[in-house]
Scaffold this motif. Structure first.
Motif, PDB file in Angstrom:
ATOM      1  N   GLY A 197       0.828  -1.199   0.000  1.00  0.00           N
ATOM      2  CA  GLY A 197       0.000   0.000   0.000  1.00  0.00           C
ATOM      3  C   GLY A 197       0.863   1.251   0.000  1.00  0.00           C
ATOM      4  N   ALA A 198       0.260   2.360   0.348  1.00  0.00           N
ATOM      5  CA  ALA A 198       0.959   3.653   0.318  1.00  0.00           C
ATOM      6  C   ALA A 198       2.172   3.680   1.233  1.00  0.00           C
ATOM      7  N   GLU A 199       2.232   2.759   2.204  1.00  0.00           N
ATOM      8  CA  GLU A 199       3.397   2.714   3.101  1.00  0.00           C
ATOM      9  C   GLU A 199       4.687   2.382   2.354  1.00  0.00           C
ATOM     10  N   GLY A 200       4.577   1.859   1.145  1.00  0.00           N
ATOM     11  CA  GLY A 200       5.756   1.537   0.370  1.00  0.00           C
ATOM     12  C   GLY A 200       6.358   2.705  -0.388  1.00  0.00           C
ATOM     13  N   LEU A 201       5.673   3.841  -0.406  1.00  0.00           N
ATOM     14  CA  LEU A 201       6.135   4.976  -1.198  1.00  0.00           C
ATOM     15  C   LEU A 201       7.380   5.653  -0.633  1.00  0.00           C
ATOM     16  N   ASP A 202       7.413   5.852   0.671  1.00  0.00           N
ATOM     17  CA  ASP A 202       8.463   6.681   1.264  1.00  0.00           C
ATOM     18  C   ASP A 202       9.862   6.148   0.969  1.00  0.00           C
ATOM     19  N   GLU A 203      10.042   4.836   1.049  1.00  0.00           N
ATOM     20  CA  GLU A 203      11.361   4.269   0.785  1.00  0.00           C
ATOM     21  C   GLU A 203      11.741   4.392  -0.686  1.00  0.00           C
ATOM     22  N   LEU A 204      10.788   4.232  -1.575  1.00  0.00           N
ATOM     23  CA  LEU A 204      11.101   4.403  -2.992  1.00  0.00           C
ATOM     24  C   LEU A 204      11.534   5.839  -3.276  1.00  0.00           C
ATOM     25  N   ILE A 205      10.864   6.781  -2.648  1.00  0.00           N
ATOM     26  CA  ILE A 205      11.243   8.194  -2.813  1.00  0.00           C
ATOM     27  C   ILE A 205      12.635   8.444  -2.235  1.00  0.00           C
ATOM     28  N   ARG A 206      12.920   7.870  -1.084  1.00  0.00           N
ATOM     29  CA  ARG A 206      14.221   8.074  -0.443  1.00  0.00           C
ATOM     30  C   ARG A 206      15.377   7.587  -1.308  1.00  0.00           C
ATOM     31  N   ILE A 207      15.196   6.453  -1.964  1.00  0.00           N
ATOM     32  CA  ILE A 207      16.308   5.867  -2.719  1.00  0.00           C
ATOM     33  C   ILE A 207      16.356   6.342  -4.170  1.00  0.00           C
ATOM     34  N   CYS A 208      15.410   7.196  -4.561  1.00  0.00           N
ATOM     35  CA  CYS A 208      15.430   7.781  -5.905  1.00  0.00           C
ATOM     36  C   CYS A 208      16.026   9.185  -5.808  1.00  0.00           C
ATOM     37  N   ARG A 209      16.987   9.468  -6.640  1.00  0.00           N
ATOM     38  CA  ARG A 209      17.715  10.742  -6.528  1.00  0.00           C
ATOM     39  C   ARG A 209      16.846  11.925  -6.944  1.00  0.00           C
ATOM     40  N   PRO A 210      17.119  13.128  -6.465  1.00  0.00           N
ATOM     41  CA  PRO A 210      16.366  14.313  -6.894  1.00  0.00           C
ATOM     42  C   PRO A 210      16.393  14.462  -8.415  1.00  0.00           C
ATOM     43  N   GLY A 211      15.234  14.725  -8.977  1.00  0.00           N
ATOM     44  CA  GLY A 211      15.096  14.772 -10.428  1.00  0.00           C
ATOM     45  C   GLY A 211      14.835  13.421 -11.037  1.00  0.00           C
ATOM     46  N   GLY A 212      14.930  12.367 -10.231  1.00  0.00           N
ATOM     47  CA  GLY A 212      14.667  11.015 -10.715  1.00  0.00           C
ATOM     48  C   GLY A 212      13.182  10.756 -10.890  1.00  0.00           C
ATOM     49  N   VAL A 213      12.881   9.655 -11.557  1.00  0.00           N
ATOM     50  CA  VAL A 213      11.513   9.331 -11.950  1.00  0.00           C
ATOM     51  C   VAL A 213      11.075   8.027 -11.288  1.00  0.00           C
ATOM     52  N   ILE A 214       9.889   8.047 -10.704  1.00  0.00           N
ATOM     53  CA  ILE A 214       9.268   6.828 -10.178  1.00  0.00           C
ATOM     54  C   ILE A 214       7.994   6.572 -10.980  1.00  0.00           C
ATOM     55  N   VAL A 215       7.923   5.410 -11.615  1.00  0.00           N
ATOM     56  CA  VAL A 215       6.740   5.011 -12.373  1.00  0.00           C
ATOM     57  C   VAL A 215       6.107   3.830 -11.650  1.00  0.00           C
ATOM     58  N   LEU A 216       4.816   3.932 -11.370  1.00  0.00           N
ATOM     59  CA  LEU A 216       4.138   2.835 -10.689  1.00  0.00           C
ATOM     60  C   LEU A 216       2.697   2.718 -11.157  1.00  0.00           C
ATOM     61  N   THR A 217       2.117   1.565 -10.873  1.00  0.00           N
ATOM     62  CA  THR A 217       0.695   1.362 -11.118  1.00  0.00           C
ATOM     63  C   THR A 217       0.001   1.210  -9.773  1.00  0.00           C
ATOM     64  N   VAL A 218      -1.222   1.686  -9.693  1.00  0.00           N
ATOM     65  CA  VAL A 218      -1.987   1.633  -8.449  1.00  0.00           C
ATOM     66  C   VAL A 218      -3.395   1.136  -8.755  1.00  0.00           C
ATOM     67  N   LYS A 219      -3.788   0.076  -8.094  1.00  0.00           N
ATOM     68  CA  LYS A 219      -5.142  -0.445  -8.259  1.00  0.00           C
ATOM     69  C   LYS A 219      -6.157   0.516  -7.633  1.00  0.00           C
ATOM     70  N   ASN A 220      -7.313   0.658  -8.257  1.00  0.00           N
ATOM     71  CA  ASN A 220      -8.301   1.637  -7.797  1.00  0.00           C
ATOM     72  C   ASN A 220      -8.725   1.434  -6.348  1.00  0.00           C
ATOM     73  N   THR A 221      -8.766   0.178  -5.893  1.00  0.00           N
ATOM     74  CA  THR A 221      -9.165  -0.054  -4.506  1.00  0.00           C
ATOM     75  C   THR A 221      -8.184   0.620  -3.545  1.00  0.00           C
ATOM     76  N   LEU A 222      -6.886   0.567  -3.864  1.00  0.00           N
ATOM     77  CA  LEU A 222      -5.893   1.244  -3.032  1.00  0.00           C
ATOM     78  C   LEU A 222      -5.940   2.750  -3.228  1.00  0.00           C
ATOM     79  N   TRP A 223      -6.123   3.168  -4.473  1.00  0.00           N
ATOM     80  CA  TRP A 223      -6.170   4.597  -4.780  1.00  0.00           C
ATOM     81  C   TRP A 223      -7.253   5.294  -3.965  1.00  0.00           C
ATOM     82  N   ASP A 224      -8.404   4.659  -3.896  1.00  0.00           N
ATOM     83  CA  ASP A 224      -9.539   5.258  -3.196  1.00  0.00           C
ATOM     84  C   ASP A 224      -9.455   5.089  -1.676  1.00  0.00           C
TER      85      ASP A 224
END
Length: 210
Positions: free
Chosen positions: A138-165
């Motif tokens: 879930g959304a708890e996985g975002l923070d670590e991906l952001i931390r390990i991606c450098r400034p200006g870097g790109v994160i591409v992901l898919t999110v199922k609507n049940t989680l989105w909502d």
């Protein structure tokens, strides 16, 4: 795997509650996963690679395929001009299949959703297809991906609507308001597997790390 068995595997994956259950399910599925997902018309990898190519220059390195599975995305990234990609997945069985394709510079058997053993700003880009979904991360996985991606870097992901909502959209809006990320692109909801009965739509999301 027959269609009924494939649907049973998908249902079990979505219903899993513990990381070890998810890992065991994918370990047992690894041998037929590519063929099964092809039969289901699996769209996430194609859409994610297209989104990444639109926002990250060719040759940017290194990349992390977070939730790499059997390496479907790794194969296509190599073809489209991203030669240095590392794979992360919770399933040793899936990573064994990915290793046979010879497209990853490193393999990491790890679960998303908690701390990751990578330094800050380690990656130029991160791609995560089919991971932010029921029974997975879930959304708890975002923070670590952001931390390990450098400034200006790109994160591409898919999110199922049940989680989105159920809070994911609110978390993205919060991160934007904090100036942590910029939402560069968001696709309309789409069906990720037309061959799967009663599938819940997902969306693709591109985040730029600030």
């Amino acid at each position: 795997m027959t269609d009924s068995n494939q649907q049973s595997a998908l249902a079990a994956a979505y219903a899993a509650k513990r990381p070890e259950d998810v890992a065991a399910l994918y370990d047992s599925w690894a041998g037929t996963y590519d063929a099964d997902m092809s039969a289901a018309g699996y769209r996430h990898p194609t859409i994610c690679v297209a989104l990444l190519a639109r926002h990250l220059p060719r040759g940017a390195a290194p990349l992390l395929d977070a939730g790499a599975g059997t390496g479907l995305i790794g194969e296509w990234l190599a073809i489209t001009g991203y030669p240095q990609v590392e794979a992360l997945d919770i399933s040793e069985g899936m990573l064994a299949q990915a290793a046979r394709k010879g497209v990853y510079s490193a393999l990491h058997c790890l679960a998303l959703g908690g701390p990751l053993p990578f330094v800050d700003d380690a990656y130029a880009g991160i791609i995560s297809a089919g991971v932010f979904t029921s029974g997975h991360v879930g959304a708890e996985g975002l923070d670590e991906l952001i931390r390990i991606c450098r400034p200006g870097g790109v994160i591409v992901l898919t999110v199922k609507n049940t989680l989105w909502d159920a809070g994911f959209a609110a978390r993205i809006a919060e991160l934007e308001a904090q100036g942590t990320v910029t939402r560069a692109e968001e696709t309309p909801p789409y069906v990720s597997m037309p061959g799967e009965a009663d599938t819940v739509p997902s969306r693709g999301l591109v985040l730029i790390v600030n």
